[in-house]
Design a protein around this motif. Structure first.
Motif, PDB file in Angstrom:
ATOM      1  N   GLN A  13     -26.767 -21.178 -22.940  1.00  0.00           N
ATOM      2  CA  GLN A  13     -25.580 -20.565 -23.530  1.00  0.00           C
ATOM      3  C   GLN A  13     -25.277 -19.222 -22.875  1.00  0.00           C
ATOM      4  N   GLY A  14     -26.308 -18.492 -22.495  1.00  0.00           N
ATOM      5  CA  GLY A  14     -26.092 -17.215 -21.817  1.00  0.00           C
ATOM      6  C   GLY A  14     -25.365 -17.400 -20.499  1.00  0.00           C
ATOM      7  N   TYR A  15     -25.745 -18.440 -19.754  1.00  0.00           N
ATOM      8  CA  TYR A  15     -25.059 -18.717 -18.500  1.00  0.00           C
ATOM      9  C   TYR A  15     -23.608 -19.115 -18.747  1.00  0.00           C
ATOM     10  N   MET A  16     -23.382 -19.889 -19.789  1.00  0.00           N
ATOM     11  CA  MET A  16     -22.016 -20.306 -20.101  1.00  0.00           C
ATOM     12  C   MET A  16     -21.164 -19.101 -20.493  1.00  0.00           C
ATOM     13  N   GLY A  21     -16.963 -15.257 -19.050  1.00  0.00           N
ATOM     14  CA  GLY A  21     -16.581 -13.863 -18.846  1.00  0.00           C
ATOM     15  C   GLY A  21     -16.126 -13.602 -17.424  1.00  0.00           C
ATOM     16  N   ALA A  22     -16.805 -14.209 -16.447  1.00  0.00           N
ATOM     17  CA  ALA A  22     -16.403 -14.046 -15.047  1.00  0.00           C
ATOM     18  C   ALA A  22     -15.041 -14.691 -14.795  1.00  0.00           C
ATOM     19  N   MET A  23     -14.814 -15.845 -15.375  1.00  0.00           N
ATOM     20  CA  MET A  23     -13.518 -16.513 -15.209  1.00  0.00           C
ATOM     21  C   MET A  23     -12.399 -15.680 -15.829  1.00  0.00           C
ATOM     22  N   ARG A  24     -12.656 -15.103 -16.997  1.00  0.00           N
ATOM     23  CA  ARG A  24     -11.666 -14.242 -17.649  1.00  0.00           C
ATOM     24  C   ARG A  24     -11.361 -13.037 -16.766  1.00  0.00           C
ATOM     25  N   MET A  25     -12.416 -12.414 -16.222  1.00  0.00           N
ATOM     26  CA  MET A  25     -12.236 -11.247 -15.364  1.00  0.00           C
ATOM     27  C   MET A  25     -11.423 -11.605 -14.122  1.00  0.00           C
ATOM     28  N   MET A  26     -11.684 -12.761 -13.529  1.00  0.00           N
ATOM     29  CA  MET A  26     -10.945 -13.161 -12.330  1.00  0.00           C
ATOM     30  C   MET A  26      -9.474 -13.428 -12.634  1.00  0.00           C
ATOM     31  N   MET A  27      -9.189 -14.038 -13.785  1.00  0.00           N
ATOM     32  CA  MET A  27      -7.786 -14.276 -14.159  1.00  0.00           C
ATOM     33  C   MET A  27      -7.068 -12.959 -14.419  1.00  0.00           C
ATOM     34  N   GLU A  28      -7.748 -12.022 -15.096  1.00  0.00           N
ATOM     35  CA  GLU A  28      -7.133 -10.719 -15.344  1.00  0.00           C
ATOM     36  C   GLU A  28      -6.902  -9.966 -14.032  1.00  0.00           C
ATOM     37  N   ALA A  29      -7.855 -10.070 -13.109  1.00  0.00           N
ATOM     38  CA  ALA A  29      -7.698  -9.395 -11.819  1.00  0.00           C
ATOM     39  C   ALA A  29      -6.496  -9.945 -11.063  1.00  0.00           C
ATOM     40  N   GLN A  30      -6.302 -11.253 -11.107  1.00  0.00           N
ATOM     41  CA  GLN A  30      -5.132 -11.835 -10.436  1.00  0.00           C
ATOM     42  C   GLN A  30      -3.838 -11.369 -11.087  1.00  0.00           C
ATOM     43  N   ALA A  31      -3.842 -11.255 -12.414  1.00  0.00           N
ATOM     44  CA  ALA A  31      -2.650 -10.758 -13.103  1.00  0.00           C
ATOM     45  C   ALA A  31      -2.370  -9.310 -12.705  1.00  0.00           C
ATOM     46  N   VAL A  32      -3.416  -8.495 -12.610  1.00  0.00           N
ATOM     47  CA  VAL A  32      -3.250  -7.094 -12.226  1.00  0.00           C
ATOM     48  C   VAL A  32      -2.675  -6.992 -10.812  1.00  0.00           C
TER      49      VAL A  32
END
Length: 105
Positions: A13-16, A21-32
């Motif tokens: 679960q920790g890996y998931m 969290g990494a996927m969320r960060m990457m999507m936010e970075a693309q939006a920025v």
């Protein structure tokens, strides 16, 4: 036997959680990036200091990420927790930038 299965689920679960969290960060970075490029082209309202800000914020964010990851490694944390410690400062920066830039003025 039950404890071993329970520990295995918690470990996975920790890996998931870190992956999400990494996927969320990457999507936010693309939006920025999108907001900033649109701002440079004049299609999206951004502050005049945005170009300066986008270059100056990266160094401290990556330094904080490195420091968090090193502290987690020294403490003997599992790899998923080390990755989560690295992700936390960068994810916080992308989240705040995405929220700030998405607001129309």
């Amino acid at each position: 036997m039950r404890n071993a299965v329970k520990e295995q689920k918690m470990y996975g679960q920790g890996y998931m959680d870190t992956t999400i969290g990494a996927m969320r960060m990457m999507m936010e970075a693309q939006a920025v990036v999108t907001y900033r490029v649109l701002g440079m082209m004049g299609f999206w309202p951004v502050a005049p200091s945005e170009n300066w800000r986008m270059t100056m914020e990266k160094g401290p964010a990556f330094a904080a990420a490195q420091q968090g990851a090193m502290a987690a490694m020294i403490a003997g944390k599992t790899p998923d927790l080390v990755a989560a410690a690295w992700l936390k400062p960068i994810g916080g920066k992308t989240r705040s930038n995405q929220r700030r830039l998405s607001k129309r003025r």
